[in-house]
Scaffold this active site. Structure first.
Site, PDB file in Angstrom:
ATOM      1  N   HIS A  96      16.171 -14.393 -11.623  1.00  0.00           N
ATOM      2  CA  HIS A  96      15.272 -13.919 -12.669  1.00  0.00           C
ATOM      3  C   HIS A  96      15.849 -12.755 -13.476  1.00  0.00           C
ATOM      4  O   HIS A  96      15.220 -12.271 -14.402  1.00  0.00           O
ATOM      5  CB  HIS A  96      13.941 -13.502 -12.030  1.00  0.00           C
ATOM      6  CG  HIS A  96      13.480 -14.440 -10.960  1.00  0.00           C
ATOM      7  ND1 HIS A  96      13.221 -15.769 -11.207  1.00  0.00           N
ATOM      8  CD2 HIS A  96      13.277 -14.276  -9.623  1.00  0.00           C
ATOM      9  CE1 HIS A  96      12.860 -16.368 -10.079  1.00  0.00           C
ATOM     10  NE2 HIS A  96      12.896 -15.474  -9.101  1.00  0.00           N
TER      11      HIS A  96
ATOM     12  N   ARG B  19       4.185 -19.216  -8.363  1.00  0.00           N
ATOM     13  CA  ARG B  19       4.168 -17.825  -7.912  1.00  0.00           C
ATOM     14  C   ARG B  19       3.991 -16.883  -9.111  1.00  0.00           C
ATOM     15  O   ARG B  19       3.551 -17.304 -10.172  1.00  0.00           O
ATOM     16  CB  ARG B  19       5.444 -17.544  -7.105  1.00  0.00           C
ATOM     17  CG  ARG B  19       5.562 -18.490  -5.882  1.00  0.00           C
ATOM     18  CD  ARG B  19       6.730 -18.157  -5.006  1.00  0.00           C
ATOM     19  NE  ARG B  19       6.581 -16.822  -4.398  1.00  0.00           N
ATOM     20  CZ  ARG B  19       7.575 -16.203  -3.758  1.00  0.00           C
ATOM     21  NH1 ARG B  19       8.764 -16.809  -3.632  1.00  0.00           N
ATOM     22  NH2 ARG B  19       7.388 -15.006  -3.248  1.00  0.00           N
TER      23      ARG B  19
ATOM     24  N   GLU C 299      20.703 -25.501  -8.452  1.00  0.00           N
ATOM     25  CA  GLU C 299      19.964 -24.281  -8.104  1.00  0.00           C
ATOM     26  C   GLU C 299      18.815 -24.678  -7.171  1.00  0.00           C
ATOM     27  O   GLU C 299      18.047 -25.595  -7.485  1.00  0.00           O
ATOM     28  CB  GLU C 299      19.410 -23.653  -9.385  1.00  0.00           C
ATOM     29  CG  GLU C 299      18.571 -22.404  -9.166  1.00  0.00           C
ATOM     30  CD  GLU C 299      17.985 -21.871 -10.484  1.00  0.00           C
ATOM     31  OE1 GLU C 299      18.325 -22.427 -11.563  1.00  0.00           O
ATOM     32  OE2 GLU C 299      17.183 -20.929 -10.432  1.00  0.00           O
TER      33      GLU C 299
ATOM     34  N   TYR D 230       8.548 -18.776   3.180  1.00  0.00           N
ATOM     35  CA  TYR D 230       9.911 -19.321   3.252  1.00  0.00           C
ATOM     36  C   TYR D 230      10.169 -20.180   4.495  1.00  0.00           C
ATOM     37  O   TYR D 230      11.280 -20.703   4.652  1.00  0.00           O
ATOM     38  CB  TYR D 230      10.930 -18.179   3.182  1.00  0.00           C
ATOM     39  CG  TYR D 230      10.818 -17.380   1.895  1.00  0.00           C
ATOM     40  CD1 TYR D 230      11.064 -17.979   0.670  1.00  0.00           C
ATOM     41  CD2 TYR D 230      10.438 -16.037   1.903  1.00  0.00           C
ATOM     42  CE1 TYR D 230      10.943 -17.273  -0.516  1.00  0.00           C
ATOM     43  CE2 TYR D 230      10.317 -15.312   0.722  1.00  0.00           C
ATOM     44  CZ  TYR D 230      10.564 -15.943  -0.481  1.00  0.00           C
ATOM     45  OH  TYR D 230      10.445 -15.244  -1.654  1.00  0.00           O
TER      46      TYR D 230
ATOM     47  N   ALA E  70      16.376 -13.402  -5.937  1.00  0.00           N
ATOM     48  CA  ALA E  70      15.819 -12.595  -7.042  1.00  0.00           C
ATOM     49  C   ALA E  70      16.766 -12.490  -8.240  1.00  0.00           C
ATOM     50  O   ALA E  70      16.315 -12.262  -9.366  1.00  0.00           O
ATOM     51  CB  ALA E  70      15.462 -11.208  -6.521  1.00  0.00           C
TER      52      ALA E  70
ATOM     53  N   HIS F   6      15.477 -23.349  -4.871  1.00  0.00           N
ATOM     54  CA  HIS F   6      14.504 -22.336  -4.449  1.00  0.00           C
ATOM     55  C   HIS F   6      13.662 -22.935  -3.338  1.00  0.00           C
ATOM     56  O   HIS F   6      13.165 -24.064  -3.465  1.00  0.00           O
ATOM     57  CB  HIS F   6      13.606 -21.900  -5.608  1.00  0.00           C
ATOM     58  CG  HIS F   6      14.380 -21.209  -6.677  1.00  0.00           C
ATOM     59  ND1 HIS F   6      14.855 -19.928  -6.522  1.00  0.00           N
ATOM     60  CD2 HIS F   6      14.816 -21.646  -7.869  1.00  0.00           C
ATOM     61  CE1 HIS F   6      15.542 -19.593  -7.604  1.00  0.00           C
ATOM     62  NE2 HIS F   6      15.533 -20.619  -8.443  1.00  0.00           N
TER      63      HIS F   6
ATOM     64  N   PRO G  18      20.436 -12.460  -2.418  1.00  0.00           N
ATOM     65  CA  PRO G  18      19.894 -11.306  -1.701  1.00  0.00           C
ATOM     66  C   PRO G  18      18.640 -11.601  -0.887  1.00  0.00           C
ATOM     67  O   PRO G  18      17.755 -12.316  -1.333  1.00  0.00           O
ATOM     68  CB  PRO G  18      19.591 -10.305  -2.822  1.00  0.00           C
ATOM     69  CG  PRO G  18      19.525 -11.112  -4.067  1.00  0.00           C
ATOM     70  CD  PRO G  18      20.469 -12.255  -3.863  1.00  0.00           C
ATOM     71  N   ASN G  19      18.644 -11.010   0.289  1.00  0.00           N
ATOM     72  CA  ASN G  19      17.523 -11.035   1.241  1.00  0.00           C
ATOM     73  C   ASN G  19      17.372 -12.358   1.988  1.00  0.00           C
ATOM     74  O   ASN G  19      16.571 -12.445   2.921  1.00  0.00           O
ATOM     75  CB  ASN G  19      16.188 -10.657   0.560  1.00  0.00           C
ATOM     76  CG  ASN G  19      16.225  -9.241   0.038  1.00  0.00           C
ATOM     77  OD1 ASN G  19      16.594  -8.326   0.771  1.00  0.00           O
ATOM     78  ND2 ASN G  19      15.889  -9.040  -1.217  1.00  0.00           N
TER      79      ASN G  19
ATOM     80  N   ARG H 124       8.634 -14.813 -11.773  1.00  0.00           N
ATOM     81  CA  ARG H 124       9.536 -15.758 -11.094  1.00  0.00           C
ATOM     82  C   ARG H 124       9.676 -17.078 -11.856  1.00  0.00           C
ATOM     83  O   ARG H 124      10.446 -17.948 -11.472  1.00  0.00           O
ATOM     84  CB  ARG H 124       9.022 -16.071  -9.680  1.00  0.00           C
ATOM     85  CG  ARG H 124       9.038 -14.879  -8.761  1.00  0.00           C
ATOM     86  CD  ARG H 124       8.664 -15.299  -7.340  1.00  0.00           C
ATOM     87  NE  ARG H 124       8.169 -14.160  -6.588  1.00  0.00           N
ATOM     88  CZ  ARG H 124       8.938 -13.291  -5.931  1.00  0.00           C
ATOM     89  NH1 ARG H 124      10.235 -13.428  -5.901  1.00  0.00           N
ATOM     90  NH2 ARG H 124       8.389 -12.264  -5.279  1.00  0.00           N
TER      91      ARG H 124
ATOM     92  N   ASN I 239      21.216 -20.702  -4.163  1.00  0.00           N
ATOM     93  CA  ASN I 239      19.907 -20.074  -4.237  1.00  0.00           C
ATOM     94  C   ASN I 239      20.181 -18.617  -4.612  1.00  0.00           C
ATOM     95  O   ASN I 239      20.517 -17.807  -3.744  1.00  0.00           O
ATOM     96  CB  ASN I 239      19.155 -20.156  -2.909  1.00  0.00           C
ATOM     97  CG  ASN I 239      17.754 -19.573  -3.025  1.00  0.00           C
ATOM     98  OD1 ASN I 239      17.445 -18.852  -3.981  1.00  0.00           O
ATOM     99  ND2 ASN I 239      16.900 -19.879  -2.058  1.00  0.00           N
TER     100      ASN I 239
ATOM    101  N   ARG J 157      10.787 -12.774   8.404  1.00  0.00           N
ATOM    102  CA  ARG J 157       9.636 -12.234   7.658  1.00  0.00           C
ATOM    103  C   ARG J 157       9.108 -13.329   6.729  1.00  0.00           C
ATOM    104  O   ARG J 157       9.833 -14.247   6.379  1.00  0.00           O
ATOM    105  CB  ARG J 157      10.054 -11.071   6.752  1.00  0.00           C
ATOM    106  CG  ARG J 157      10.749  -9.920   7.408  1.00  0.00           C
ATOM    107  CD  ARG J 157       9.880  -8.659   7.358  1.00  0.00           C
ATOM    108  NE  ARG J 157      10.616  -7.431   7.620  1.00  0.00           N
ATOM    109  CZ  ARG J 157      11.421  -7.194   8.641  1.00  0.00           C
ATOM    110  NH1 ARG J 157      11.676  -8.153   9.481  1.00  0.00           N
ATOM    111  NH2 ARG J 157      11.992  -6.023   8.799  1.00  0.00           N
TER     112      ARG J 157
HETATM  113  O1  CA2 Z   1      12.036 -19.463  -3.222  1.00  0.00           O
HETATM  114  C1  CA2 Z   1      13.181 -19.027  -3.204  1.00  0.00           C
HETATM  115  O2  CA2 Z   1      14.100 -19.560  -2.595  1.00  0.00           O
HETATM  116  C2  CA2 Z   1      13.507 -17.716  -3.933  1.00  0.00           C
HETATM  117  O3  CA2 Z   1      14.782 -17.856  -4.516  1.00  0.00           O
HETATM  118  C3  CA2 Z   1      13.511 -16.641  -2.868  1.00  0.00           C
HETATM  119  C4  CA2 Z   1      13.708 -15.229  -3.433  1.00  0.00           C
HETATM  120  C5  CA2 Z   1      12.741 -14.970  -4.581  1.00  0.00           C
HETATM  121  O4  CA2 Z   1      13.046 -13.709  -5.173  1.00  0.00           O
HETATM  122  C6  CA2 Z   1      12.795 -16.042  -5.638  1.00  0.00           C
HETATM  123  O5  CA2 Z   1      11.832 -15.753  -6.626  1.00  0.00           O
HETATM  124  C7  CA2 Z   1      12.504 -17.408  -5.031  1.00  0.00           C
HETATM  125  C8  CA2 Z   1      13.495 -14.185  -2.366  1.00  0.00           C
HETATM  126  C9  CA2 Z   1      14.375 -14.340  -1.162  1.00  0.00           C
HETATM  127  C10 CA2 Z   1      13.894 -13.400  -0.105  1.00  0.00           C
HETATM  128  O6  CA2 Z   1      14.034 -14.030   1.136  1.00  0.00           O
HETATM  129  C11 CA2 Z   1      13.346 -13.544   2.188  1.00  0.00           C
HETATM  130  C12 CA2 Z   1      13.346 -14.305   3.323  1.00  0.00           C
HETATM  131  C13 CA2 Z   1      12.659 -13.896   4.425  1.00  0.00           C
HETATM  132  C14 CA2 Z   1      11.993 -12.713   4.415  1.00  0.00           C
HETATM  133  C15 CA2 Z   1      11.996 -11.941   3.297  1.00  0.00           C
HETATM  134  C16 CA2 Z   1      12.683 -12.338   2.170  1.00  0.00           C
END
Ligand code: CA2
Length: 154
Positions: A79, A106, A97, A22, A76, A99, A9-10, A110, A73, A17
C-alpha cells in the site's frame, strides 16, 4: 522453472498473532507448503522473508539472474511502496501478488496496492492457500508458453 517466494514485513509473525485474520499457520508452515506444492508441479521454490524494504528490492533486482517468476506478499508495503513496484517492473519477471486476507473487505487504506500494477495476477482472500494458487497459476503459464513455443518451432 525456478520461483522466488517473497514475504514482506511482519509475516514472520504468522501463526503467533491475529489467527482470526491470517490463520493459524506459521511462516515456516507456509514455506513448507510452497516447497511441497512446487515439487508436485515441477517447480524449484526458494522462500525468503524480510521486514526491510531495501532487502526485498535487492532480492527482486537480483531475481532475473536466478529465477523465472516471483510470488510476493509485500504485506503493508503493498500500500506504500512505489519502489517495490518499480523493481518488479524493472526485472520484468512474471509476478503473482498474494494477500492472505481479502484486502478489499478491510480498511480502505488496504484497497489500493501499488504492487498490483506490476503483477501478472493478484490473489487475495484465500488464506495461506493463496500461495499454492499462485504457484499453480505460474506452472500453468509456463506449460502454456512451452506449448506455444514448440508449436511455432520450425
Ligand atoms: O493479507 C495479507 O496477506 C496482507 O498482505 C498482510 C499484511 C497487511 O498489511 C496487508 O494489508 C494484507 C500484514 C502482515 C502482517 O502479518 C501478521 C501476521 C501475524 C500477526 C501479525 C501480523
Amino acid at each position: 522453472m525456478r520461483v522466488l517466494v517473497l514475504n514482506g514485513p511482519n509475516l514472520n509473525m504468522l501463526g503467533t498473532r491475529q489467527p482470526e485474520v491470517y490463520g493459524p499457520q506459521t511462516l515456516a508452515d507456509v514455506e513448507d507448503r510452497c516447497t511441497a506444492r512446487g515439487r508436485d508441479l515441477g517447480l524449484e521454490v526458494t522462500c525468503r522473508q524480510s521486514n526491510d524494504e531495501a532487502k526485498l528490492i535487492t532480492w527482486i533486482q537480483q531475481a532475473s539472474a536466478t529465477f523465472d517468476a516471483i510470488v510476493i506478499n509485500p504485506a503493508a508495503f503493498s500500500h506504500t511502496s512505489i519502489a517495490i513496484m518499480d523493481a518488479l517492473l524493472a526485472v520484468g519477471l512474471p509476478a503473482v501478488e498474494v494477500h492472505i486476507s481479502n484486502i478489499h473487505r478491510r480498511e480502505p487504506f488496504r484497497h489500493r496496492s501499488y504492487v498490483s500494477q506490476a503483477a501478472w495476477g493478484v490473489i487475495s482472500g484465500f488464506g495461506v492457500h493463496g500461495y499454492e494458487l499462485a504457484l499453480d497459476a505460474l506452472a500453468r503459464r509456463h506449460a502454456q508458453a512451452q506449448t506455444t513455443e514448440s508449436q511455432s518451432a520450425p
